[in-house]
Each structure stands twice: as C-alpha cells, then as structure tokens.
Design a protein around this motif. Structure first.
Motif, PDB file in Angstrom:
ATOM      1  N   UNK A 191    -161.509 -33.097 119.330  1.00 25.85           N
ATOM      2  CA  UNK A 191    -162.350 -33.825 120.286  1.00 25.85           C
ATOM      3  C   UNK A 191    -161.578 -34.866 121.086  1.00 25.85           C
ATOM      4  N   UNK A 192    -160.425 -35.318 120.558  1.00 27.53           N
ATOM      5  CA  UNK A 192    -159.714 -36.346 121.328  1.00 27.53           C
ATOM      6  C   UNK A 192    -158.329 -35.930 121.813  1.00 27.53           C
ATOM      7  N   UNK A 193    -157.889 -34.739 121.358  1.00 29.91           N
ATOM      8  CA  UNK A 193    -156.513 -34.338 121.628  1.00 29.91           C
ATOM      9  C   UNK A 193    -156.467 -33.085 122.494  1.00 29.91           C
ATOM     10  N   UNK A 194    -155.541 -33.030 123.438  1.00 32.04           N
ATOM     11  CA  UNK A 194    -155.316 -31.824 124.235  1.00 32.04           C
ATOM     12  C   UNK A 194    -154.002 -31.205 123.759  1.00 32.04           C
ATOM     13  N   UNK A 195    -154.045 -29.928 123.420  1.00 33.01           N
ATOM     14  CA  UNK A 195    -152.838 -29.234 122.956  1.00 33.01           C
ATOM     15  C   UNK A 195    -152.148 -28.583 124.157  1.00 33.01           C
ATOM     16  N   UNK A 196    -150.976 -29.101 124.500  1.00 31.56           N
ATOM     17  CA  UNK A 196    -150.186 -28.502 125.586  1.00 31.56           C
ATOM     18  C   UNK A 196    -149.318 -27.408 124.982  1.00 31.56           C
ATOM     19  N   UNK A 197    -149.734 -26.165 125.127  1.00 27.65           N
ATOM     20  CA  UNK A 197    -148.977 -25.050 124.549  1.00 27.65           C
ATOM     21  C   UNK A 197    -147.818 -24.699 125.477  1.00 27.65           C
ATOM     22  N   UNK A 198    -146.662 -24.411 124.888  1.00 24.31           N
ATOM     23  CA  UNK A 198    -145.435 -24.301 125.671  1.00 24.31           C
ATOM     24  C   UNK A 198    -145.068 -22.927 126.166  1.00 24.31           C
ATOM     25  N   UNK A 199    -145.815 -21.889 125.765  1.00 27.16           N
ATOM     26  CA  UNK A 199    -145.442 -20.556 126.227  1.00 27.16           C
ATOM     27  C   UNK A 199    -146.693 -19.725 126.433  1.00 27.16           C
ATOM     28  N   UNK A 200    -146.508 -18.497 126.905  1.00 24.21           N
ATOM     29  CA  UNK A 200    -147.659 -17.650 127.234  1.00 24.21           C
ATOM     30  C   UNK A 200    -148.211 -17.010 125.972  1.00 24.21           C
ATOM     31  N   UNK A 201    -148.482 -17.824 124.970  1.00 28.95           N
ATOM     32  CA  UNK A 201    -148.942 -17.368 123.663  1.00 28.95           C
ATOM     33  C   UNK A 201    -150.223 -18.118 123.287  1.00 28.95           C
ATOM     34  N   UNK A 202    -150.606 -18.044 122.022  1.00 29.73           N
ATOM     35  CA  UNK A 202    -151.808 -18.747 121.573  1.00 29.73           C
ATOM     36  C   UNK A 202    -153.062 -17.982 121.938  1.00 29.73           C
ATOM     37  N   UNK A 203    -154.217 -18.499 121.481  1.00 30.77           N
ATOM     38  CA  UNK A 203    -155.490 -17.821 121.774  1.00 30.77           C
ATOM     39  C   UNK A 203    -155.874 -17.981 123.251  1.00 30.77           C
ATOM     40  N   UNK A 204    -156.701 -17.058 123.749  1.00 29.59           N
ATOM     41  CA  UNK A 204    -157.290 -17.188 125.068  1.00 29.59           C
ATOM     42  C   UNK A 204    -157.961 -18.561 125.177  1.00 29.59           C
ATOM     43  N   UNK A 205    -157.863 -19.363 126.237  1.00 30.12           N
ATOM     44  CA  UNK A 205    -157.307 -18.976 127.538  1.00 30.12           C
ATOM     45  C   UNK A 205    -155.835 -19.346 127.762  1.00 30.12           C
ATOM     46  N   UNK A 206    -155.079 -19.717 126.674  1.00 30.73           N
ATOM     47  CA  UNK A 206    -153.714 -20.195 126.910  1.00 30.73           C
ATOM     48  C   UNK A 206    -152.799 -19.224 127.662  1.00 30.73           C
ATOM     49  N   UNK A 207    -152.711 -17.941 127.237  1.00 32.23           N
ATOM     50  CA  UNK A 207    -151.785 -17.062 127.972  1.00 32.23           C
ATOM     51  C   UNK A 207    -152.096 -17.002 129.468  1.00 32.23           C
ATOM     52  N   UNK A 208    -153.388 -17.010 129.797  1.00 31.88           N
ATOM     53  CA  UNK A 208    -153.798 -16.965 131.208  1.00 31.88           C
ATOM     54  C   UNK A 208    -153.449 -18.275 131.923  1.00 31.88           C
ATOM     55  N   UNK A 209    -153.653 -19.381 131.237  1.00 33.63           N
ATOM     56  CA  UNK A 209    -153.386 -20.697 131.821  1.00 33.63           C
ATOM     57  C   UNK A 209    -151.899 -20.909 132.065  1.00 33.63           C
TER      58      UNK A 209
END
Ligand SMILES: *Cc1c(COP(=O)(O)O)cnc(C)c1O
Length: 400
Positions: A191-209
């Motif tokens: 609720x308070x943290x944003x996870x900045x994922x570093x590659x085109x991986x992780x669950x949707x919507x990360x690869x698209x983002x």
C-alpha cells in the motif's frame, strides 16, 4: 518517441504472450497489479505524463542516444555496415534509466513515498537510486551478497545517492534471490511502496510497462536508420538478461518482418555445462516470479542455478515476450559464452575506443558468427546496452 499503433498487439488483457506471461500471484495481490495496470494505461494516454517522461529522458539522461556508424569494426569484418546504438551514453551508463524514469514518475503519480528495486549488476539499483533522489522518493535496493562483491563500485554509488542496500544471502546470493526478496517486501508493504522492476519480467503488467518505457530505443533506431540509410536495418542485435534492452530495441520492428531480430543469451561456460544462463536454449516452461516462461531447471525439475560472467545476464528465466518470440520464430536467440564475450569486450575497446559493459559485449560477440554470413550491403545494428567501467578491473585480469 513511444510506439502506440502497431498491428502486433500483445500481451492480451490478462498479460499473456501466447502461453507465456500472465500474473501468477496470490489472490489479494491481483488487485494491486490491476490498479497498477489501470494507472499505467491512464498515464500513457495522458500527454502531460508522456511529456514529463520524455523531458527527463532528454535533458536528464541525454536522449536521443546516437546511432553510431562503427567504421573500424565494419572494416575489421570487411563488409556490411555495423551501427552501435549508444545506450551506454545514457546518464548512469546503461539503458536501465529509460524504464526507471518512467516507473518512478508513475510511482509519484500514484502517490507512493518509497520505491524498491532488485539489482544484479547494480545498474538497475543505481538507476533507481538516481531517479528516486531526483524525484524526492525513498529508495531501498535488494542485491545478492555475491553481486555486492562483484559490483562493489555500483554499491558505493547507490549509497552515495542515498539508497539503502539490502544484502540478500539466500539461495545463490544473486539476482534471482534479490528478486524473491524484493517481491516478498513488496507483498508486505504494497500500500505504500512502488516496486520498480528492472527488466521485462515479473507478473503482468510489468513486462508490458517495461517494454513501453524501453521502446524508445527501437523507435530511435528506426528513425535514425531511416535518416542515415533511407531504410530499416537488416538485423538488430541485443543481449538478453531479463530482456528489457532487447525488447526495447525490437518492439518498433514487430510489424516489419524483414528486420531480423537476434537476442544473445549468456551461455556462461557453455551450453553443454551446468554453468550457463541460457534459459531459452536450455530452459523448461514453468512459473517463476509471477509469470510463465522458460526457466533453467536442475535434474529434479526445480529452478536451477544460473551462471554467467556477467551479473546483469545471470538470471535463470527470461521475459515472457522473448519466450513467445522464440517459439513463434519472430526473433532468433543464440548463446554466447563468457570467453566469446570477453574477447568482444577487448575487441570493441581496441577498435572503436568504446569499452562496452560485459552484458553488451555478448551482443557484440555475435558479429563473429553473423558477419561471415551477411551480404555486403546489409545493415546491422548492435544495441550497446551499457558502458564497461564497472567491468574493466575484473576483466583486465582475465585478458592478461
Ligand atoms: C541489466 C543490464 C542488462 C540486462 O538486462 P535486460 O533487461 O536483459 O536488458 C544488459 N546490459 C546492461 C548494460 C545492463 O545493465
């Protein structure tokens, strides 16, 4: 600057590229991802947000990066035309900042106070710490103990930039474990943290983002190649860790099948050994870090250990879109060993005065195999994802 109207329109609404991708997460977490997807879609349809992203990419990171005709490298092979897309000239020294600026601005827009990130080579950690400082966000970075030693300089940079670095001492003490630790922290503080994922991986919507924010690379390549050569390139080459620099370089060409897309995986000590990170060549289809993909397995069918000389490519999985492009044949994926990458690192430094990141050297190395096969007029673009200062000390010991 960002592509929108391609005919190629994956992922589907659930985040699948064919059978790969999706969002395999606990039920309560689906809402967090759904909100993220909704906010992302709203943001990228807001001209003000896009302008904010591009203004920083331009004036802070230094975009557009040049498409440089590598004359000496071209002469060395005696044919074709080799261009280098100079992502190494970005602020903080790699393509990672493209994605981080986009996600950090999205975090601000969503009122997060703190961002977290996982990192392997340390490049994503440095980029995240940089953007967080710039935008007044707190930043915690998760990094494997082994990588903290391998990439000492980047750890010092993150600390100087005001980030807190968490040493992860579970499993192989590298990137995959740092991902687990970051995801675990996020699940507990979503609720308070944003996870900045570093590659085109992780669950949707990360690869698209991540693809969206990195697609600036390929859009520029397309525009610059048309300007310099009057046509599209014949080949685009990029190294594959999780696959963000590659998908960013490839995406603009999805509707242009005449452009051959080649991803270079880290073979480590070789495909016939256990010390490799080539998940497309040797992996099995399974779920890891929230998405279905090819993953390296041990003999019992569990997630295996990956190995590469390059911390940024040392990951047992691969972005779901690359798995799809691999299976459909739209892109081709080839393994490059540690030795081949180290030789390419030295070759590019000597011929062009450009010291590439050891990750990027995997893409440069493939020219040894490709150039003997090309026609004399073919245009080859190598995405030079980052610069090699971080690797120089260690690699010099291998080269003497
Ligand atoms: C992190 C990194 C990579 C690998 O990540 P991708 O998501 O596959 O692009 C490649 N090159 C450099 C310089 C990096 O820092």
């Amino acid at each position: 600057m960002f592509v929108k109207n391609l005919k190629y329109n994956l992922p589907d609404k659930d985040g699948f590229f064919g059978e790969f991708g999706g969002a395999f997460v606990p039920e309560n977490f689906k809402q967090v991802l759904k909100r993220l997807d909704d906010e992302f879609e709203k943001a990228i349809n807001d001209e003000n947000f896009l302008k904010e992203v591009y203004d920083l990419l331009k004036d802070y990171s230094g975009r557009p990066t040049p498409l440089y005709f590598a004359k000496n490298l071209t002469n060395y092979y005696g044919k074709g035309k080799i261009y280098l897309k100079r992502e190494d000239l970005n602020h903080t020294g790699a393509h990672k900042i493209n994605n981080v600026i986009g996600q950090a601005l999205l975090a601000k827009r969503m009122d997060a106070k703190k961002v977290i990130a996982e990192t392997g080579a340390g490049q994503h950690g440095v980029a995240s710490a940089t953007a967080a400082t710039l935008l007044g966000l707190e930043c915690d970075v998760f990094m494997g103990e082994k990588d903290i030693i391998r990439q000492h300089l980047n750890v010092e940079r993150m600390k100087l930039l005001g980030a807190k670095v968490h040493s992860v001492d579970t499993g192989t003490k590298t990137l995959a474990d740092a991902c687990d630790a970051a995801i675990d922290y996020w699940l507990r503080h979503s609720d308070e943290v944003f996870y900045i994922l570093g590659s085109a991986v992780g669950p949707h919507p990360y690869p698209k983002m991540v693809r969206f924010f990195q697609s600036v690379i390929g859009n520029e390549i397309k525009h610059q190649c048309l300007e310099k050569e009057g046509r599209l390139p014949d080949y685009v080459l990029a190294c594959i860790g999780g696959g963000s620099n590659a998908i960013g370089a490839f995406h603009a060409f999805m509707d242009s099948p005449e452009v051959k897309l080649i991803g270079l995986e880290a073979a480590g000590e070789g495909l016939d050994t256990d010390k490799t990170a080539a998940s497309l060549a040797k992996g099995k289809k399974m779920i890891l870090h929230g998405k279905r993909q090819y993953v390296l397995c041990d003999k019992d069918g569990n997630v295996g250990e990956s190995y590469s000389i390059s911390a940024g490519l040392d990951y047992p999985g691969c972005g779901p879109e690359h798995c799809y492009l691999h299976d459909t044949g739209r892109a081709q994926y080839e393994p490059i060993t540690d030795d081949e990458a180290v030789q390419a690192f030295a070759r590019l430094s000597k011929l062009e005065g450009i010291i590439p990141a050891i990750e990027s050297a995997h893409a440069v190395a493939y020219l040894e195999k490709l150039m003997p096969e090309t026609n004399k007029d073919e245009i080859i673009v190598v995405n030079l994802s980052g610069r090699g200062d971080k690797d120089t000390e260690r690699l010099l010991q291998l080269l003497v």
